[in-house]
Enzyme design. Structure first.
Site, PDB file in Angstrom:
ATOM      1  N   HIS A  99       6.929 -10.277  -3.169  1.00  0.00           N
ATOM      2  CA  HIS A  99       7.666 -11.317  -2.554  1.00  0.00           C
ATOM      3  C   HIS A  99       6.994 -12.524  -2.386  1.00  0.00           C
ATOM      4  O   HIS A  99       7.740 -13.705  -2.273  1.00  0.00           O
ATOM      5  CB  HIS A  99       8.181 -10.940  -0.983  1.00  0.00           C
ATOM      6  CG  HIS A  99       9.215  -9.569  -1.170  1.00  0.00           C
ATOM      7  ND1 HIS A  99       9.988  -9.603  -0.032  1.00  0.00           N
ATOM      8  CD2 HIS A  99       9.550  -8.796  -1.988  1.00  0.00           C
ATOM      9  CE1 HIS A  99      10.944  -8.730  -0.494  1.00  0.00           C
ATOM     10  NE2 HIS A  99      10.627  -8.077  -1.606  1.00  0.00           N
ATOM     11  N   HIS A 265      10.258  -0.248  -8.543  1.00  0.00           N
ATOM     12  CA  HIS A 265      10.874   0.934  -7.845  1.00  0.00           C
ATOM     13  C   HIS A 265      10.151   2.147  -8.004  1.00  0.00           C
ATOM     14  O   HIS A 265      10.756   3.284  -7.683  1.00  0.00           O
ATOM     15  CB  HIS A 265      12.350   0.800  -7.631  1.00  0.00           C
ATOM     16  CG  HIS A 265      12.827  -0.397  -7.041  1.00  0.00           C
ATOM     17  ND1 HIS A 265      13.978  -0.756  -7.048  1.00  0.00           N
ATOM     18  CD2 HIS A 265      12.161  -1.273  -6.293  1.00  0.00           C
ATOM     19  CE1 HIS A 265      14.146  -1.724  -6.119  1.00  0.00           C
ATOM     20  NE2 HIS A 265      13.402  -2.267  -5.846  1.00  0.00           N
TER      21      HIS A 265
END
Length: 718
Positions: A99, A265
């Protein structure tokens, strides 16, 4: 004398109310005023370090092995105040690094991990960054230990790398060298929405390519796409369009995008095991006793198994604390159906999954739970292009890992610029095309001979100056792309850009290439030197003898080392310095000027002196005379400012962006001007600079200041 401050509110406040927080600014009262703050962000007064502090020198003293060892140890040292999932912080640190880097966008090079901006508003309080304040606090003991030798910007990305290493993945590489800022960035446009998670950035919601530039995220406060689907409505095929557009605006192709999704992920988990309405305010809205923490659960609790971040609940893989190939195995081998998380979020869960393929429960490892997928994960299965790539990754896990680590390296290093900026033992030695590689040029050649040959070409001073300017003006400090080094102005796509006047450019470059060949110098160096030659002659014409500094060593890039698609975003659609706008835009030209000046790392003073000088040098695009406030075009005089501030003239609008300047007595038109020209007289701050340069005793100062900032631009990418 003593002063008593009453507690019942009847006494006078000892300070001006709101003076320390939310003062009303001039732009509040006069919103149309040009706000110059973006040119003065990160002033030295905000920096707590000594002016001689050089982070890039300091970081080279870092104990590289020691800090990596400490980070590996931290991954499995669960803290009671914020416990690690199943005893491992890897997923949290990877999300923090992702992020931090993932705000980068190619349109203007802003965002990204290069400044440590993640510590400040608005990023530290974005809904998509929920609980990443905890990740930074977990890192504080390491930052405290290594101090000035490691920036927050470097540490956050390094922590993500070491998280993967801790889970068993060998990373492609890592470079130190990101220098922290000490104040929120003011010039990053994150969107026009006034509330979090609003979406008002599409001119046509049905056309997901209509996402407003320079934005990449689909919703205010999200890093990428909505994990629950477009507008919160699950539809993997529609989400695939958002994923492709968003990651494309980060310079990622389908293979890189798929690799990042799969690799990102393949570890960690999402949190949504609770009531999101019980979360307290974000860090910037927190009470003073919260000490910069946000999203604290009302009434306590909310740690570990009861965390709520995205609202989606569960792990993507069988072993979320281990790097393996189970993500694609589960995604592709099973059918999935829509479910609701405990927090009420849309998520996909498998149908009839074998117990052995399920991850363990976060609270009780003896219990197995369904894994989950977001709408973006399902896009990797259902979109034809992503499905094909996913199938290939499934068959060759090593290929997938290699693709991911290279894409991750690109994600986390894109805004650092060329490889020459890399620091540390793990920095890759290989040049990558997205780094815009340029070979090293010659450190010396006969500059005197080159100058004579340049003069012998017969090219006008204005053409020499304009070409050098056009070559250098593409540089942007945000991601260190563009600039004069490499002379890519002679290559595709730049040589065909309208802003570079292709016909004129081809004529100039053709003659300068011959000069370069004769003196065995790079074309890049000769272009800059030619600009200096034209400038020195213009200075002499103004009655001064001031030399323009020149430092050789630029190289010439090759066409096959130039990513044409990647360079398209650098094309100027306006250039206030050459008084040109490609077409009419919703944003006024003077606002576009500020944006470009900010990207070029110019102060308001530097921007002012450049505009005034370029006008009298007669370098306007297409030979336009707008703003050429002088009777001696081609001489570097302060006439632009003298005539701009002279009250013998009247300024009258002809249309939205064109004005005529007439003599009060004769009523005759003396000059024409654009909004960019006249803003230096109408804006009170810019006028104060213009008046300085209009003074009789500052004519030489103007020339010296122009030469200084010209040299800065010519060497910005060195």
């Amino acid at each position: 004398m003593s002063v008593e401050y009453k507690k019942n509110g009847s006494g006078k406040c000892p300070v001006m109310h709101g003076s320390m927080t939310a003062q009303t600014t001039p732009t509040h009262w006069w919103p149309k005023n040009l706000n110059l703050d973006i040119l003065h962000q990160h002033d030295t007064k905000t920096n707590p370090m000594h002016k001689k502090f050089d982070y890039k020198k300091e970081v080279k003293k870092l104990n590289f092995k020691g800090i990596k060892k400490d980070l590996l140890k931290l991954m499995t040292e669960s803290q009671e105040w914020w416990p690690a999932d199943l005893g491992h912080y890897g997923g949290l640190f990877i999300r923090m690094a992702w992020h931090s880097a993932g705000t980068y966008r190619i349109a203007d090079g802003r965002g990204g991990s290069g400044t440590g901006n993640h510590r400040f508003a608005p990023l530290n309080s974005w809904p998509d960054n929920t609980n990443l304040d905890k990740a930074r606090r977990l890192l504080w003991p390491i930052k405290k230990k290594y101090g000035n030798k490691i920036s927050w910007a470097d540490l956050m990305i390094l922590a993500g790398n070491m998280a993967y290493e801790s889970m068993g993945l060998k990373m492609y590489g890592f470079s130190f060298g990101r220098e922290d800022i000490w104040h929120p960035e003011k010039d990053v446009y994150w969107g026009s929405e006034k509330e979090w998670l609003q979406d008002k950035r599409y001119s046509n919601n049905g056309n997901r390519k209509s996402l407003a530039n320079p934005l990449a995220a689909v919703v205010m406060g999200l890093i990428y796409v909505n994990p629950e689907g477009v507008d919160g409505k699950p539809d993997p095929l529609r989400t695939a369009h958002d994923v492709r557009e968003t990651f494309g605006r980060m310079a990622m192709n389908d293979v890189e995008t798929c690799a990042l999704t799969v690799g990102g992920h393949s570890v960690g988990r999402a949190h949504g095991n609770g009531d999101a309405s019980l979360l307290g305010p974000e860090p910037e809205s927190g009470e003073i006793h919260e000490q910069g923490f946000g999203w604290n659960r009302k009434g306590g609790g909310g740690l570990g198994v009861n965390q709520v971040t995205s609202g989606i609940q569960g792990a993507w893989t069988t072993h979320p604390n281990k790097w393996d190939d189970t993500y694609l195995k589960l995604l592709l081998d099973y059918e999935w159906e829509l479910k609701k998380s405990p927090a009420g979020a849309n998520q996909w869960e498998p149908i009839n999954m074998k117990e052995e393929d399920k991850p363990v429960d976060l609270a009780d490892p003896s219990i197995k739970r369904n894994p989950i997928m977001t709408d973006a994960d399902m896009a990797m299965k259902m979109d034809p292009s992503y499905r094909k790539i996913s199938e290939k990754f499934r068959k060759d896990h090593k290929y997938m890992a290699d693709s991911f680590t290279k894409a991750w390296f690109k994600l986390t290093h894109r805004d650092m610029g060329a490889r020459k900026h890399y620091i540390g033992p793990d920095a890759p030695k290989l040049d990558l095309i997205w780094q815009d590689p340029v070979p090293q040029g010659k450190k010396s050649f006969s500059v005197i001979k080159a100058k004579k040959l340049i003069e012998a070409t017969g090219l006008r001073n204005s053409d020499l100056i304009s070409t050098a300017w056009d070559s250098a003006r593409t540089y942007r400090r945000t991601d260190k792309r563009g600039g004069a080094n490499g002379a890519r102005i002679r290559l595709l796509p730049q040589k065909r850009w309208e802003g570079n006047e292709p016909v004129r450019l081809n004529k100039v470059i053709g003659k300068l290439e011959k000069v370069a060949k004769k003196v065995k110098a790079s074309v890049a160096d000769i272009i800059v030197l030619a600009g200096n030659v034209g400038l020195e002659k213009s200075i002499k014409k103004a009655g001064f003898k001031i030399s323009v500094p020149f430092a050789p060593g630029r190289g010439d890039a090759k066409q096959d080392h130039t990513d044409i698609d990647s360079f398209k975003v650098l094309e100027p659609l306006h250039d206030a310095f050459r008084n040109w706008v490609k077409e009419e835009y919703a944003v006024d030209p003077e606002e576009m000027m500020l944006d470009r000046a900010s990207l070029m790392n110019l102060s308001a003073k530097e921007m002012t002196v450049l505009i005034g000088g370029m006008r009298v040098l007669d370098t306007n695009h297409g030979g336009s005379k707008h703003g050429v406030f002088t009777n001696k075009p081609g001489a570097l005089t302060n006439d632009f400012f003298v005539n701009l501030t002279d009250m013998k003239f009247i300024w009258k609008p002809l249309d939205k962006n064109l004005y005529e300047i007439t003599d009060r007595k004769s009523k005759k038109t003396k000059f024409t001007a654009t909004r960019v020209d006249l803003v230096f007289g109408s804006n009170s701050i810019l006028r104060s600079y213009a008046e300085v340069y209009a003074q009789d005793d500052n004519q030489e100062k103007f020339v010296k200041d122009f030469v200084e900032v010209w040299t800065k631009i010519m060497n910005a990418d060195r």
